[in-house]
Design a protein around this motif. Structure first.
Motif, mmCIF file in Angstrom:
data_model
loop_
_atom_site.group_PDB
_atom_site.id
_atom_site.type_symbol
_atom_site.label_atom_id
_atom_site.label_comp_id
_atom_site.label_asym_id
_atom_site.label_seq_id
_atom_site.Cartn_x
_atom_site.Cartn_y
_atom_site.Cartn_z
ATOM 1 N N ASP A 60 0.827 -1.200 0.000
ATOM 2 C CA ASP A 60 0.000 0.000 0.000
ATOM 3 C C ASP A 60 0.867 1.258 0.000
ATOM 4 O O ASP A 60 1.301 1.726 1.050
ATOM 5 C CB ASP A 60 -0.930 -0.007 1.216
ATOM 6 N N ASP A 80 -0.003 4.682 1.934
ATOM 7 C CA ASP A 80 0.413 4.874 3.325
ATOM 8 C C ASP A 80 1.772 5.584 3.344
ATOM 9 O O ASP A 80 2.779 5.032 2.887
ATOM 10 C CB ASP A 80 0.508 3.506 4.001
ATOM 11 N N SER A 96 3.924 6.068 5.649
ATOM 12 C CA SER A 96 5.002 5.354 6.351
ATOM 13 C C SER A 96 5.583 4.247 5.482
ATOM 14 O O SER A 96 6.788 3.998 5.526
ATOM 15 C CB SER A 96 4.501 4.792 7.687
#
Length: 174
Positions: A85, A88, A90
């Motif tokens: 993903d 995201d 992070s």
């Protein structure tokens, strides 16, 4: 560093708007292989899909929403993973240190100039790690935060890499 432990499995529906000339092979990924795309080099098949049919429309029109071209809009049943993903922040920071710039890279211009495309390098690395695709924010003109794409590099008609067009009535030429 391997990111495979951060991958996820997607099960649900996605959408794709594509040129009607590919209606005979909506699962092939060959159009992307012939031309390359933001997340695949020339020669690498890819299936670009969207979580919403509105996003598939934006992606297929390539920034020309008021001068639409013919389009085949398909729904795909997905049971596929592992995906990463990249929506995201992070995860993006782990994938590449420069968080913002590579997501908005002028990849097409770089491709035409035969320059290195960061997204291709990232895709190559993720494929080597065992990822079959990614989840990414749409870069289409007019896209909002809700406009998200799933790009598959490896898929089949069965799990665990299932990405299958829904055509119960056989409307697509084969």
């Amino acid at each position: 560093m391997s990111l495979l432990g951060r991958g996820f499995h997607f099960e649900g529906l996605v959408y794709r708007g594509h040129n009607p000339r590919w209606q005979h092979a909506p699962e092939s990924g060959q159009g992307a292989a012939l031309n390359g795309g933001r997340w695949n080099r020339i020669g690498q098949p890819a299936l670009y899909t969207s979580e919403r049919f509105e996003t598939a429309w934006l992606e297929a029109q390539q920034g020309m929403p008021f001068k639409t071209q013919p389009l085949t809009l398909c729904t795909y049943e997905v049971d596929c993973g592992p995906l990463l993903d990249l929506c995201d922040p992070s995860i993006r920071a782990l994938v590449h240190p420069d968080l913002g710039s590579w997501m908005h890279e002028a990849w097409l211009e770089k491709k035409l100039l035969r320059q290195s495309v960061i997204a291709w390098e990232i895709a190559d690395d993720l494929m080597r790690q065992g990822f079959v695709g990614i989840r990414v924010p749409s870069q289409a003109k007019g896209a909002a935060a809700r406009d998200v794409n799933l790009v598959f590099w490896k898929w089949s008609r069965s799990s665990p890499t299932k990405v299958r067009v829904i055509d119960d009535e056989g409307r697509l030429r084969r």
